[in-house]
Design an enzyme around this catalytic site. Sequence first.
Site, PDB file in Angstrom:
ATOM      1  N   ASN A   1     -22.635  41.995 -53.766  1.00  0.00           N
ATOM      2  CA  ASN A   1     -23.736  42.883 -54.549  1.00  0.00           C
ATOM      3  C   ASN A   1     -23.433  42.560 -56.087  1.00  0.00           C
ATOM      4  O   ASN A   1     -22.571  43.183 -56.708  1.00  0.00           O
ATOM      5  CB  ASN A   1     -24.534  43.802 -54.723  1.00  0.00           C
TER       6      ASN A   1
ATOM      7  N   HIS B   1     -35.980  47.828 -53.550  1.00  0.00           N
ATOM      8  CA  HIS B   1     -35.433  48.774 -52.644  1.00  0.00           C
ATOM      9  C   HIS B   1     -35.209  48.995 -51.388  1.00  0.00           C
ATOM     10  O   HIS B   1     -35.371  49.508 -50.933  1.00  0.00           O
ATOM     11  CB  HIS B   1     -35.906  50.219 -53.287  1.00  0.00           C
TER      12      HIS B   1
ATOM     13  N   ARG C   1     -36.451  52.602 -67.419  1.00  0.00           N
ATOM     14  CA  ARG C   1     -37.346  51.929 -67.100  1.00  0.00           C
ATOM     15  C   ARG C   1     -38.911  53.009 -67.463  1.00  0.00           C
ATOM     16  O   ARG C   1     -38.608  54.270 -67.041  1.00  0.00           O
ATOM     17  CB  ARG C   1     -37.262  51.242 -65.853  1.00  0.00           C
TER      18      ARG C   1
ATOM     19  N   ARG D   1     -26.701  40.636 -51.563  1.00  0.00           N
ATOM     20  CA  ARG D   1     -27.672  40.853 -52.209  1.00  0.00           C
ATOM     21  C   ARG D   1     -29.044  40.700 -53.182  1.00  0.00           C
ATOM     22  O   ARG D   1     -27.552  40.280 -54.021  1.00  0.00           O
ATOM     23  CB  ARG D   1     -27.710  42.732 -53.114  1.00  0.00           C
TER      24      ARG D   1
ATOM     25  N   GLU E   1     -27.273  51.760 -47.970  1.00  0.00           N
ATOM     26  CA  GLU E   1     -28.133  49.948 -48.513  1.00  0.00           C
ATOM     27  C   GLU E   1     -26.807  48.489 -48.468  1.00  0.00           C
ATOM     28  O   GLU E   1     -27.376  48.111 -47.207  1.00  0.00           O
ATOM     29  CB  GLU E   1     -27.913  50.100 -49.683  1.00  0.00           C
TER      30      GLU E   1
ATOM     31  N   LEU F   1     -29.399  62.228 -65.328  1.00  0.00           N
ATOM     32  CA  LEU F   1     -29.944  63.121 -65.273  1.00  0.00           C
ATOM     33  C   LEU F   1     -29.456  64.825 -65.148  1.00  0.00           C
ATOM     34  O   LEU F   1     -29.792  65.747 -65.509  1.00  0.00           O
ATOM     35  CB  LEU F   1     -30.745  63.292 -63.818  1.00  0.00           C
TER      36      LEU F   1
HETATM   37  P1  ADP Z   1     -27.564  53.693 -59.096  1.00  0.00           P
HETATM   38  O1  ADP Z   1     -29.429  53.524 -59.132  1.00  0.00           O
HETATM   39  O2  ADP Z   1     -27.074  53.121 -59.851  1.00  0.00           O
HETATM   40  O3  ADP Z   1     -27.446  53.231 -57.170  1.00  0.00           O
HETATM   41  P2  ADP Z   1     -27.086  55.787 -58.329  1.00  0.00           P
HETATM   42  O4  ADP Z   1     -28.717  56.232 -56.994  1.00  0.00           O
HETATM   43  O5  ADP Z   1     -26.111  56.382 -57.654  1.00  0.00           O
HETATM   44  O6  ADP Z   1     -27.508  55.167 -59.113  1.00  0.00           O
HETATM   45  O7  ADP Z   1     -27.867  57.098 -59.002  1.00  0.00           O
HETATM   46  C1  ADP Z   1     -27.534  57.597 -60.599  1.00  0.00           C
HETATM   47  C2  ADP Z   1     -28.118  58.600 -61.276  1.00  0.00           C
HETATM   48  O8  ADP Z   1     -28.071  59.809 -59.758  1.00  0.00           O
HETATM   49  C3  ADP Z   1     -27.430  59.338 -62.025  1.00  0.00           C
HETATM   50  O9  ADP Z   1     -28.223  58.407 -62.865  1.00  0.00           O
HETATM   51  C4  ADP Z   1     -28.045  60.458 -62.231  1.00  0.00           C
HETATM   52  O10 ADP Z   1     -29.064  60.393 -63.182  1.00  0.00           O
HETATM   53  C5  ADP Z   1     -28.381  60.939 -60.635  1.00  0.00           C
HETATM   54  N1  ADP Z   1     -26.927  61.716 -59.882  1.00  0.00           N
HETATM   55  C6  ADP Z   1     -26.069  61.717 -59.535  1.00  0.00           C
HETATM   56  N2  ADP Z   1     -25.140  63.317 -59.335  1.00  0.00           N
HETATM   57  C7  ADP Z   1     -26.096  64.012 -59.833  1.00  0.00           C
HETATM   58  C8  ADP Z   1     -25.995  65.171 -59.824  1.00  0.00           C
HETATM   59  N3  ADP Z   1     -25.631  65.751 -59.109  1.00  0.00           N
HETATM   60  N4  ADP Z   1     -26.736  66.205 -59.749  1.00  0.00           N
HETATM   61  C9  ADP Z   1     -28.612  65.113 -60.617  1.00  0.00           C
HETATM   62  N5  ADP Z   1     -28.406  64.001 -60.795  1.00  0.00           N
HETATM   63  C10 ADP Z   1     -27.157  63.482 -60.165  1.00  0.00           C
END
Ligand code: ADP
Length: 409
Positions: A9, A180, A241, A91, A384, A283
């Site tokens: 990817n 996605h 975004r 990807r 994925e 988050l």
């Molecule tokens: P990507 O879209 O880059 O694959 P992910 O699916 O790994 O990203 O999601 C990343 C986001 O998940 C982080 O920016 C964070 O906001 C959120 N995140 C990860 N762990 C936690 C958690 N324990 N509680 C809340 N949010 C989380």
Amino acid sequence: MTGRVLVVNCGSSSLKYRLVDVAAGEALAWGLAERVGQPSGRLTHSRPGRPPDVVEQPLPDHAEALAAALAAFQRRGPALADAGLVAVAHRVVHGGDRFSAPVLVDDAVLRAIRELATLAPLHNPVNAVGIEVARRTFPGLPHVAVFDTAFHATLPPSAYTYAVPPQWAHDHGVRRYGFHGTSHAFVSRAAAEFLGRPVAEVNSVVLHLGNGASATAVAGGRSVDTSMGMTPLEGLVMGTRSGDVDPAVVAHLHRVAGLGPEEVDRALNSSSGMLALAGSNDLREVHRRIADGDDAAALALEVFCHRLRKYVGAYLAVLGRTDAIAFTGGIGENDPVVRARSLAGLERLGIRLDEERNAAREPGARRVSADDSPVAVLVVPTDEELEMARQTVALLDGHQRDEGRPGSQ
Ligand code: ADP
């Protein structure tokens, strides 16, 4: 479905890879090359149960990044030469209306992926570079392109048509494609499996909430509506975004602030969303700020959850009957507050969370709704790379069967 697949990817400044054993559904190794093209780079190579191997070295381009990954395989294993590799899966973000399923890459496919860069200027060119580099590195293996848009090829015209002059769609591809897709495909199938029902009988709303976020209405395994549009900008509030905004904002900002369309586009993609409202696109940090009394962060979370609730309601209406709502992605899998807030007040629509289940931190797919909730609310970790590897092996199996058929060449 057997074999091992190297899943690649490529992002603008990164290269992620994963060696997947399809039959076992497991990753044997994975890694990330960061800051590709920048003065200092880093490669992290991991294997289950071992400390990651981290090498700091400049990675001037994606070819060097892949070479560094191969060196890590050689140093730390598993040895790729003995890994039983059957293919490399790539990807690719945008398949336009050209690609509705994974394809074996040849020169014509690579050209088409490059041509689709008009729809995904940030992604498709670098995806194509990754394919080129890997084809040179593994000339004897089949290379398969797996498109983020492909799962949404089943969208009906009523869902994918924008109400704009038809020649925009005809001449310039202006329509909803959705993204996605690999995750929505994996999670909707896993949700049906969790419920112990054939995927063809299950209607679900899948909420993929990561840095990018999208919602999809899935009817009997087919995507029938999705929140991302011609690009991954539309829909839910995301890390950086905006999601949905009135398109008139672009002309308004041009008139009143002299901002050009490229500038506004960049801002809507890279400096909007939670980053703009809360000061962080993570988050976890937003929750910390709320705990410290930060009103802007509190509002940002409300905006995020309100948008999510609106899409859930919309997709309940689109589906008519909904069996499951499945949360996935970094936020969907890990954030009980987002799950609870976005579904609060929907009891009369058949959605009742179980507070304790929702708060519990457990791995794997699980139910977070009450037993008497007519709509099951699930947390389903997405994978994925496994889905891409599965689709790749399924494509190759199909080709082999075709080649064995009388009259085929
Ligand atoms: P990507 O879209 O880059 O694959 P992910 O699916 O790994 O990203 O999601 C990343 C986001 O998940 C982080 O920016 C964070 O906001 C959120 N995140 C990860 N762990 C936690 C958690 N324990 N509680 C809340 N949010 C989380």
